[in-house]
Design a protein around this motif. Structure first.
Motif, PDB file in Angstrom:
ATOM      1  N   THR A  97     -34.775 -24.126  -7.163  1.00 30.32           N
ATOM      2  CA  THR A  97     -35.352 -22.787  -7.064  1.00 30.32           C
ATOM      3  C   THR A  97     -36.872 -22.853  -7.184  1.00 30.32           C
ATOM      4  OG1 THR A  97     -33.384 -21.776  -8.045  1.00 30.32           O
ATOM      5  CG2 THR A  97     -35.404 -20.473  -8.076  1.00 30.32           C
ATOM      6  N   GLN A  98     -37.563 -22.185  -6.270  1.00 32.70           N
ATOM      7  CA  GLN A  98     -39.016 -22.084  -6.314  1.00 32.70           C
ATOM      8  C   GLN A  98     -39.408 -20.731  -6.888  1.00 32.70           C
ATOM      9  OE1 GLN A  98     -40.937 -22.873  -2.578  1.00 32.70           O
ATOM     10  NE2 GLN A  98     -40.596 -25.064  -2.709  1.00 32.70           N
ATOM     11  N   LEU A  99     -40.249 -20.745  -7.907  1.00 36.08           N
ATOM     12  CA  LEU A  99     -40.718 -19.523  -8.541  1.00 36.08           C
ATOM     13  C   LEU A  99     -42.243 -19.479  -8.519  1.00 36.08           C
ATOM     14  CD1 LEU A  99     -38.317 -19.391 -11.633  1.00 36.08           C
ATOM     15  CD2 LEU A  99     -38.105 -18.148  -9.486  1.00 36.08           C
ATOM     16  N   THR A 100     -42.776 -18.327  -8.801  1.00 34.06           N
ATOM     17  CA  THR A 100     -44.221 -18.123  -8.758  1.00 34.06           C
ATOM     18  C   THR A 100     -44.950 -18.849  -9.884  1.00 34.06           C
ATOM     19  OG1 THR A 100     -45.970 -16.441  -8.802  1.00 34.06           O
ATOM     20  CG2 THR A 100     -44.013 -16.009 -10.128  1.00 34.06           C
ATOM     21  N   MET A 101     -46.185 -19.222  -9.594  1.00 33.78           N
ATOM     22  CA  MET A 101     -47.083 -19.753 -10.621  1.00 33.78           C
ATOM     23  C   MET A 101     -47.938 -18.645 -11.221  1.00 33.78           C
ATOM     24  SD  MET A 101     -47.069 -22.938 -11.597  1.00 33.78           S
ATOM     25  CE  MET A 101     -48.762 -23.128 -12.184  1.00 33.78           C
ATOM     26  N   LYS A 102     -47.652 -17.398 -10.882  1.00 35.73           N
ATOM     27  CA  LYS A 102     -48.451 -16.270 -11.351  1.00 35.73           C
ATOM     28  C   LYS A 102     -47.789 -15.506 -12.488  1.00 35.73           C
ATOM     29  CE  LYS A 102     -51.623 -16.920  -8.175  1.00 35.73           C
ATOM     30  NZ  LYS A 102     -52.990 -17.372  -8.533  1.00 35.73           N
ATOM     31  N   ALA A 103     -46.596 -15.914 -12.902  1.00 34.56           N
ATOM     32  CA  ALA A 103     -45.902 -15.190 -13.959  1.00 34.56           C
ATOM     33  C   ALA A 103     -44.881 -16.101 -14.612  1.00 34.56           C
ATOM     34  CB  ALA A 103     -45.210 -13.945 -13.391  1.00 34.56           C
ATOM     35  N   GLY A 104     -44.602 -15.821 -15.888  1.00 33.87           N
ATOM     36  CA  GLY A 104     -43.591 -16.577 -16.626  1.00 33.87           C
ATOM     37  C   GLY A 104     -44.200 -17.616 -17.538  1.00 33.87           C
ATOM     38  N   SER A 105     -43.489 -17.916 -18.620  1.00 29.47           N
ATOM     39  CA  SER A 105     -44.038 -18.852 -19.612  1.00 29.47           C
ATOM     40  C   SER A 105     -44.196 -20.263 -19.066  1.00 29.47           C
ATOM     41  CB  SER A 105     -43.164 -18.862 -20.864  1.00 29.47           C
ATOM     42  OG  SER A 105     -41.857 -19.335 -20.595  1.00 29.47           O
ATOM     43  N   ALA A 106     -43.298 -20.692 -18.167  1.00 25.15           N
ATOM     44  CA  ALA A 106     -43.447 -22.035 -17.585  1.00 25.15           C
ATOM     45  C   ALA A 106     -44.711 -22.123 -16.745  1.00 25.15           C
ATOM     46  CB  ALA A 106     -42.218 -22.390 -16.746  1.00 25.15           C
ATOM     47  N   ALA A 107     -45.019 -21.059 -15.989  1.00 27.64           N
ATOM     48  CA  ALA A 107     -46.262 -21.035 -15.210  1.00 27.64           C
ATOM     49  C   ALA A 107     -47.476 -21.092 -16.142  1.00 27.64           C
ATOM     50  CB  ALA A 107     -46.312 -19.779 -14.344  1.00 27.64           C
ATOM     51  N   GLN A 108     -47.407 -20.360 -17.254  1.00 24.84           N
ATOM     52  CA  GLN A 108     -48.494 -20.405 -18.233  1.00 24.84           C
ATOM     53  C   GLN A 108     -48.740 -21.838 -18.713  1.00 24.84           C
ATOM     54  OE1 GLN A 108     -47.499 -17.823 -21.490  1.00 24.84           O
ATOM     55  NE2 GLN A 108     -46.959 -16.113 -20.152  1.00 24.84           N
ATOM     56  N   VAL A 109     -47.664 -22.527 -19.064  1.00 24.00           N
ATOM     57  CA  VAL A 109     -47.772 -23.887 -19.598  1.00 24.00           C
ATOM     58  C   VAL A 109     -48.297 -24.851 -18.544  1.00 24.00           C
ATOM     59  CG1 VAL A 109     -46.362 -25.854 -20.347  1.00 24.00           C
ATOM     60  CG2 VAL A 109     -46.091 -23.624 -21.443  1.00 24.00           C
ATOM     61  N   LEU A 110     -47.813 -24.729 -17.312  1.00 24.60           N
ATOM     62  CA  LEU A 110     -48.237 -25.637 -16.248  1.00 24.60           C
ATOM     63  C   LEU A 110     -49.697 -25.416 -15.865  1.00 24.60           C
ATOM     64  CD1 LEU A 110     -45.046 -25.499 -14.002  1.00 24.60           C
ATOM     65  CD2 LEU A 110     -45.851 -27.464 -15.338  1.00 24.60           C
ATOM     66  N   LEU A 111     -50.224 -24.224 -16.120  1.00 27.06           N
ATOM     67  CA  LEU A 111     -51.602 -23.916 -15.758  1.00 27.06           C
ATOM     68  C   LEU A 111     -52.577 -24.113 -16.915  1.00 27.06           C
ATOM     69  CD1 LEU A 111     -53.489 -22.809 -13.528  1.00 27.06           C
ATOM     70  CD2 LEU A 111     -52.973 -20.507 -14.380  1.00 27.06           C
ATOM     71  N   ALA A 112     -52.115 -23.947 -18.145  1.00 25.72           N
ATOM     72  CA  ALA A 112     -53.009 -23.837 -19.305  1.00 25.72           C
ATOM     73  C   ALA A 112     -53.931 -25.035 -19.489  1.00 25.72           C
ATOM     74  CB  ALA A 112     -52.196 -23.606 -20.575  1.00 25.72           C
ATOM     75  N   TRP A 113     -53.476 -26.234 -19.146  1.00 26.89           N
ATOM     76  CA  TRP A 113     -54.284 -27.444 -19.376  1.00 26.89           C
ATOM     77  C   TRP A 113     -54.932 -27.972 -18.104  1.00 26.89           C
ATOM     78  CZ3 TRP A 113     -50.009 -26.368 -22.366  1.00 26.89           C
ATOM     79  CH2 TRP A 113     -50.207 -26.371 -23.765  1.00 26.89           C
ATOM     80  N   GLU A 114     -54.968 -27.156 -17.043  1.00 27.81           N
ATOM     81  CA  GLU A 114     -55.623 -27.579 -15.806  1.00 27.81           C
ATOM     82  C   GLU A 114     -57.141 -27.564 -15.981  1.00 27.81           C
ATOM     83  OE1 GLU A 114     -54.601 -28.910 -13.233  1.00 27.81           O
ATOM     84  OE2 GLU A 114     -52.646 -28.184 -12.580  1.00 27.81           O
ATOM     85  N   ASP A 115     -57.842 -28.217 -15.035  1.00 28.49           N
ATOM     86  CA  ASP A 115     -59.295 -28.194 -15.082  1.00 28.49           C
ATOM     87  C   ASP A 115     -59.810 -26.784 -14.786  1.00 28.49           C
ATOM     88  OD1 ASP A 115     -59.753 -27.811 -12.181  1.00 28.49           O
ATOM     89  OD2 ASP A 115     -58.982 -29.843 -11.995  1.00 28.49           O
TER      90      ASP A 115
END
Length: 239
Positions: free
Chosen positions: A129-147
């Motif tokens: 399943t493909q979900l958005t990177m704009k919402a949800g706690s998993a998206a938050q975690v995957l984005l939080a440590w990006e440059d």
């Protein structure tokens, strides 16, 4: 030894990438390191920047790009999935909620492993399943440590704010209430590869009525423990 593959443009691009392994490099330094003509190096470097295989630092020097990290992470996906099964089952049984692992692929996040709640109301997310990177706690975690650059890009039109991501980095986990889908709550924590970079997010999700409006208070500890087990498993396989 001749390292030529017979495909000139690939060989030249490989020379540029090899030169960048030593760290941030100016165009003049790339020319000296590769032995290629300045216009050729400039053209290749800009093409590699376009594909995110190369990037530029604050001084304009060329550096290895984030796409290389993503590809290296994808190479470790089988190890992650192999370790995921028993960890997700334990997480599901401990919390009573569906458990998943997400990895980022471009502008989406993809479920690469899951353990569904066997009965009752649940948040069903099949593998693939493909979900958005704009919402949800998993998206938050995957984005939080990006440059910084990718962080700003990811926050554009997102349902969460910079303050939320700062909290994720501070606590080491994220939570969401109806961000991705009304009535659904989730808690996620980062899974790190051997280099220390976040390569995945382990999550639980279910109805707000069960997880409450503070799902992290209930489940952050056990979700973070699952993320530590997976991170350690990846580290051991790399040794």
């Amino acid at each position: 030894m001749d390292n030529s593959s017979g495909v000139g443009v690939i060989d030249k691009a490989a020379l540029v990438l090899d030169a960048l392994e030593a760290g941030p490099t100016t165009l003049a330094q790339l020319v000296a390191a590769t032995g290629l003509a300045r216009p050729t190096v400039h053209r290749l470097a800009l093409a590699l920047v376009h594909h995110r295989l190369v990037s530029r630092d604050m001084q304009g020097r060329f550096v290895l790009g984030s796409r290389l990290v993503e590809l290296a992470s994808a190479a470790g996906e089988d190890r992650l999935i192999a370790a995921a099964g028993p960890v997700l089952l334990q997480l599901r049984d401990s919390t009573g909620e569906s458990a998943q692992i997400f990895r980022r692929q471009g502008d989406s996040r993809v479920c690469v492993a899951s353990a569904e709640r066997p009965i009752g109301l649940r948040d069903t997310i099949p593998v693939g399943t493909q979900l958005t990177m704009k919402a949800g706690s998993a998206a938050q975690v995957l984005l939080a440590w990006e440059d910084h650059e990718r962080l700003l890009e990811g926050l554009h039109n997102a349902r969460f704010t910079p303050t939320v991501l700062a909290g994720v980095r501070r606590r080491g986990w994220g939570q969401s209430l109806g961000e991705r889908e009304p009535g659904v709550a989730s808690v996620s924590a980062p899974v790190r590869g051997p280099s220390g970079r976040v390569i995945a997010a382990v999550s639980i999700s279910g109805p707000i009525e069960r997880l409450t409006r503070q799902p992290g208070r209930l489940h952050a500890e056990v979700v973070c423990n699952a993320s530590r087990i997976l991170t350690e498993a990846l580290r051991k396989t790399a040794e």
